[in-house]
Design an enzyme around this catalytic site. Structure first.
Site, PDB file in Angstrom:
ATOM      1  N   LYS A  53       7.049  13.225   5.724  1.00 15.40           N
ATOM      2  CA  LYS A  53       5.597  13.184   5.925  1.00 15.40           C
ATOM      3  C   LYS A  53       5.175  14.272   6.915  1.00 15.40           C
ATOM      4  O   LYS A  53       4.184  14.981   6.701  1.00 15.40           O
ATOM      5  CB  LYS A  53       5.174  11.786   6.404  1.00 15.40           C
ATOM      6  CG  LYS A  53       5.322  10.736   5.300  1.00 15.40           C
ATOM      7  CD  LYS A  53       5.158   9.295   5.779  1.00 15.40           C
ATOM      8  CE  LYS A  53       5.499   8.342   4.621  1.00 15.40           C
ATOM      9  NZ  LYS A  53       5.346   6.917   4.952  1.00 15.40           N
ATOM     10  N   GLN A  97       5.381   3.058   9.749  1.00 14.90           N
ATOM     11  CA  GLN A  97       6.396   3.022   8.693  1.00 14.90           C
ATOM     12  C   GLN A  97       7.009   1.618   8.603  1.00 14.90           C
ATOM     13  O   GLN A  97       7.361   1.021   9.607  1.00 14.90           O
ATOM     14  CB  GLN A  97       7.482   4.069   8.994  1.00 14.90           C
ATOM     15  CG  GLN A  97       8.471   4.291   7.878  1.00 14.90           C
ATOM     16  CD  GLN A  97       7.849   4.931   6.624  1.00 14.90           C
ATOM     17  OE1 GLN A  97       6.881   5.677   6.703  1.00 14.90           O
ATOM     18  NE2 GLN A  97       8.402   4.617   5.481  1.00 14.90           N
ATOM     19  N   ASP A 120      -2.508   4.441   4.776  1.00 12.29           N
ATOM     20  CA  ASP A 120      -1.635   3.721   3.839  1.00 12.29           C
ATOM     21  C   ASP A 120      -2.445   2.757   2.969  1.00 12.29           C
ATOM     22  O   ASP A 120      -1.961   2.268   1.950  1.00 12.29           O
ATOM     23  CB  ASP A 120      -0.604   2.874   4.614  1.00 12.29           C
ATOM     24  CG  ASP A 120       0.749   3.554   4.751  1.00 12.29           C
ATOM     25  OD1 ASP A 120       1.061   4.429   3.919  1.00 12.29           O
ATOM     26  OD2 ASP A 120       1.492   3.190   5.689  1.00 12.29           O
TER      27      ASP A 120
HETATM   28  N1  GUN Z   1       7.780   1.811   3.429  1.00 10.42           N
HETATM   29  C1  GUN Z   1       7.970   1.973   2.104  1.00 10.42           C
HETATM   30  N2  GUN Z   1       6.886   2.546   1.550  1.00 10.42           N
HETATM   31  C2  GUN Z   1       6.010   2.745   2.543  1.00 10.42           C
HETATM   32  C3  GUN Z   1       4.693   3.303   2.587  1.00 10.42           C
HETATM   33  O1  GUN Z   1       4.115   3.732   1.588  1.00 10.42           O
HETATM   34  N3  GUN Z   1       4.124   3.343   3.810  1.00 10.42           N
HETATM   35  C4  GUN Z   1       4.732   2.867   4.917  1.00 10.42           C
HETATM   36  N4  GUN Z   1       4.068   2.929   6.066  1.00 10.42           N
HETATM   37  N5  GUN Z   1       5.919   2.337   4.911  1.00 10.42           N
HETATM   38  C5  GUN Z   1       6.555   2.285   3.723  1.00 10.42           C
END
Ligand code: GUN
Length: 298
Positions: A53, A97, A120
């Site tokens: 990211k 995350q 998200d």
């Molecule tokens: N863990 C697995 N997929 C995601 C996601 O799209 N966002 C976040 N923050 N954590 C994740």
């Protein structure tokens, strides 16, 4: 049957190229977007995703910062970090995350993020707005799946879509999005999962099959209708003593087997993964646009 490869890397590059104009306009108004990523603990896969990211931000000239907390930090410490990012006008997008260590209440954390910075789209307010067809942000993986299909020329309108998996992150939201009224949706959606009897009978109905069940190579050719489009959302680590790292990544779909029957198929890795990151970048730009607009009127 020959199949079309839904190449997530290429389509993701188209999506991010489409953000350049919006970035230039924001910069012209004195705003450069900034994404804050919070990670707690030392899950290796999560750290890989967080680095990806950050790198995606770098490529687009978007600012980013990472706040890493140890696995034994308290829930209060994590919430305090989120409060700081929520109130920082220089930060436009905030995400934490997942997964979180077991002593932390995931729902409480998700609900602490300012919905206007919730890139998200996991906050219940954003989930609700998506469900009623008036989204502020769309969740990145489902939005990436939808764009991958559309930009690969796979029709969704009026089609039978079967979603395999019912997670809050993928299965439920992609089902909700593809059943909405309008272009790029209007599908007849079935959600199947690990407790669905006669699963192969259900998946064989699909014109578009979306596999998000988190089981390596779960979808085999007998589960797929001839000519279906198959999207593989899974990224599973499987042991591979012959490889340098001792593991390799495989999807939820047995690609080599299924590609013979499919009209279009996405690989994993290289399919939905890059699309998720591209849609996160799009949400970060949107968050900065929302902030710039509210600054203009206050
Ligand atoms: N863990 C697995 N997929 C995601 C996601 O799209 N966002 C976040 N923050 N954590 C994740």
């Amino acid at each position: 049957m020959s199949y079309r490869l839904m190449n997530g890397k290429e389509v993701a590059a188209q999506v991010t190229a489409g953000l350049e104009q919006r970035l230039a306009e924001l910069r012209g108004k004195g705003t450069n977007p900034c994404l804050a990523v919070v990670i707690m603990g030392d899950d290796p896969a999560s750290h890989v995703y967080v680095r990806m990211k950050g790198k995606a931000c770098e490529r687009l000239g978007i600012d980013s910062l990472t706040r890493a907390l140890p696995a034994d930090a308290s829930e209060e410490e994590l919430l305090a970090v989120l409060d700081g990012l929520n109130s920082d006008p220089g930060v436009h997008g905030v995400l934490c995350q997942l997964p979180l260590p077991p002593h932390v209440d995931e729902r409480k954390v998700i609900e602490r993020i300012d919905p206007l910075k919730d890139v998200d789209a996991f906050h219940p307010l954003n989930v609700g707005r998506m469900l009623i067809g008036d989204p502020l942000f769309l969740p990145a993986t489902p939005a990436g799946i939808q764009q991958l299909l559309l930009r690969s020329g796979v029709a969704i309108e009026g089609k039978e879509v079967v979603v395999l998996g019912r997670s809050n992150i993928v299965g439920k939201p992609i089902a909700a999005m593809l059943m909405q009224k309008g272009a790029g949706a209007d599908a007849t959606v079935t959600v199947a999962h690990s407790r669905t009897p006669a699963l192969a009978q259900v998946t064989r109905r699909a014109d578009v099959l979306i596999a998000a069940i988190g089981q390596p190579l779960f979808v085999t050719a007998d589960m797929v209708k001839e000519g279906a489009a198959v999207v593989d959302v899974g990224t599973n680590r499987v042991e591979d003593p012959g490889s340098e790292k001792g593991y390799r990544l495989v999807g939820d779909v047995d690609f080599e087997n299924v590609k013979q029957r499919a009209s279009a198929i996405s690989p994993s890795p290289g399919g939905v993964g890059p699309m998720t990151i591209a849609m996160l970048m799009q949400n970060t730009v949107k968050a900065a646009e929302l902030a710039a607009a509210s600054k203009g009127i206050s």
